[in-house]
Design a protein around this motif. Structure first.
Motif, PDB file in Angstrom:
ATOM      1  N   GLN A  48       0.473 -10.073  -1.235  1.00 43.57           N
ATOM      2  CA  GLN A  48       2.020 -10.040  -1.189  1.00 43.57           C
ATOM      3  C   GLN A  48       2.737  -9.121  -1.863  1.00 43.57           C
ATOM      4  O   GLN A  48       4.110  -8.936  -1.536  1.00 43.57           O
ATOM      5  N   LEU A  49       2.465  -8.729  -3.029  1.00 46.65           N
ATOM      6  CA  LEU A  49       3.139  -7.758  -3.901  1.00 46.65           C
ATOM      7  C   LEU A  49       3.505  -6.689  -2.729  1.00 46.65           C
ATOM      8  O   LEU A  49       4.344  -5.058  -3.422  1.00 46.65           O
ATOM      9  N   MET A  50       3.139  -6.140  -1.533  1.00 43.22           N
ATOM     10  CA  MET A  50       3.641  -4.959  -0.703  1.00 43.22           C
ATOM     11  C   MET A  50       4.453  -4.195  -0.402  1.00 43.22           C
ATOM     12  O   MET A  50       5.195  -3.371  -0.943  1.00 43.22           O
ATOM     13  N   ARG A  51       5.378  -4.891  -0.877  1.00 43.92           N
ATOM     14  CA  ARG A  51       6.902  -5.034  -0.420  1.00 43.92           C
ATOM     15  C   ARG A  51       7.927  -4.956  -1.588  1.00 43.92           C
ATOM     16  O   ARG A  51       8.532  -4.124  -1.361  1.00 43.92           O
ATOM     17  N   GLU A  52       6.981  -5.757  -2.525  1.00 40.22           N
ATOM     18  CA  GLU A  52       7.757  -5.460  -3.660  1.00 40.22           C
ATOM     19  C   GLU A  52       7.851  -3.925  -3.913  1.00 40.22           C
ATOM     20  O   GLU A  52       8.153  -3.093  -4.774  1.00 40.22           O
ATOM     21  N   LEU A  53       6.078  -3.174  -3.756  1.00 42.08           N
ATOM     22  CA  LEU A  53       5.868  -2.243  -4.148  1.00 42.08           C
ATOM     23  C   LEU A  53       7.266  -1.032  -3.123  1.00 42.08           C
ATOM     24  O   LEU A  53       7.427   0.024  -3.830  1.00 42.08           O
ATOM     25  N   PHE A  54       7.087  -1.191  -2.128  1.00 47.67           N
ATOM     26  CA  PHE A  54       7.657  -0.537  -1.037  1.00 47.67           C
ATOM     27  C   PHE A  54       9.317  -0.693  -1.716  1.00 47.67           C
ATOM     28  O   PHE A  54       9.880   0.522  -1.530  1.00 47.67           O
ATOM     29  N   GLU A  55      10.243  -2.000  -2.011  1.00 44.49           N
ATOM     30  CA  GLU A  55      11.649  -1.944  -2.482  1.00 44.49           C
ATOM     31  C   GLU A  55      11.894  -1.273  -3.361  1.00 44.49           C
ATOM     32  O   GLU A  55      12.400  -1.140  -4.310  1.00 44.49           O
ATOM     33  N   ALA A  56      10.568  -0.545  -4.332  1.00 46.29           N
ATOM     34  CA  ALA A  56      10.427  -0.126  -6.055  1.00 46.29           C
ATOM     35  C   ALA A  56      10.329   1.247  -5.823  1.00 46.29           C
ATOM     36  O   ALA A  56      11.009   2.233  -6.587  1.00 46.29           O
ATOM     37  N   GLN A  57      10.228   1.492  -4.682  1.00 45.91           N
ATOM     38  CA  GLN A  57       9.741   3.287  -4.349  1.00 45.91           C
ATOM     39  C   GLN A  57      10.993   3.333  -3.425  1.00 45.91           C
ATOM     40  O   GLN A  57      11.454   4.693  -3.844  1.00 45.91           O
ATOM     41  N   VAL A  58      12.038   2.189  -2.999  1.00 47.59           N
ATOM     42  CA  VAL A  58      13.013   3.115  -2.733  1.00 47.59           C
ATOM     43  C   VAL A  58      14.047   2.796  -3.586  1.00 47.59           C
ATOM     44  O   VAL A  58      14.830   3.607  -3.534  1.00 47.59           O
TER      45      VAL A  58
END
Length: 262
Positions: free
Chosen positions: A234-244
């Motif tokens: 579930q943390l995949m999206r948070e990781l994506f948002e952190a990259q952005v």
């Protein structure tokens, strides 16, 4: 548990020599507050002993290939680590895998005809040397309390690595792994960004397991580890948002991560 670079050594290690009470009698270990070698590493080997603690901070995935290993995902794209700044300092709360905390030390075979492991280290590390500050590696020709602690940590790591190997064997024997895919839809972008190149537990096969198989993985401790892995995704999206937010995210064309090979 790590991919080997061109020099044949595990990830992070530039060289490896055995610790010697003669050659390194005056050497010391000093504290470093950054890990620049980690800034471009997006996937770090993880042991099963760390799943429960790590799943709160990072997605836990499995590498692709015939011999998959667990990985703590610290960025969705190769070369991106969202948890560190450009100097290699932590941006905030994070889980640092034991594989990283072990560096620059590790247990290694010095002779091919023997299974005996010796405490070795990477001499290019800034943490070890003939400094005036820091803690001594030897006292009166004997390993110091620090060195004994390092040895114990490395021994514990090897034992955890063995348990991890058994866990992965059991996952393969039960045919529970499948190719992973995560699609992240971004407002204003017609197509989702799709990430592949890793493996994950097949939840459908997990639900359809026979009673005796399910009882076995519950009794041997596999089930909570599997759930920790699945929850962490579930943390995949948070990781994506952190990259952005760090300016390291995809700009136009969806890209797939390249996870570290076993």
């Amino acid at each position: 548990m790590a991919s080997a670079p061109a020099n044949g050594l595990p990830v992070f290690y530039n060289d490896l020599i055995p610790l010697s009470s003669v050659d390194h009698a005056a050497w010391r270990s000093r504290t470093v507050d950054s890990a620049p070698f980690l800034t471009t590493q997006h996937a770090i080997p993880l042991t099963v002993d760390e799943f429960v603690a790590a799943q709160r901070f990072v997605p836990i995935i499995f590498s692709a290939g015939d011999e998959p290993v667990p990985l703590a995902l610290m960025g969705l794209n190769e070369g991106v680590n969202t948890f560190l700044d450009d100097e290699g300092k932590l941006r905030g709360p994070a889980y640092v895998p034991a594989y990283v905390r072990r560096y620059p030390w590790m247990l290694a075979k010095l002779r091919s005809d023997s299974d005996e492991l010796s405490l070795c280290f990477d001499p290019t590390s800034d943490a070890l040397g003939t400094f005036e500050e820091g803690q001594a590696l030897f006292e009166d020709g004997k390993p110091s309390e620090l060195t004994q602690g390092v040895l114990k940590f490395c021994e514990d790591f090897e034992q955890a690595a063995a348990r991890t190997g058994q866990f992965m064997k059991d996952l393969k024997d039960l045919d529970l792994l499948m190719d992973g895919e995560v699609a992240i839809q971004v407002p204003g972008n017609e197509q989702p960004f799709v990430y592949r190149g890793f493996r994950m537990v097949n939840e459908e096969k997990l639900r359809d397991m026979r009673g005796d198989q399910l009882r076995k993985i519950s009794q041997n401790g596999m089930l909570p580890l599997i759930h920790a892995h699945l929850f962490s995704l579930q943390l995949m999206r948070e990781l994506f948002e952190a990259q952005v937010s760090q300016g390291k995210g995809p700009i136009a064309v969806p890209a797939a991560p390249q996870t570290a090979d076993a």
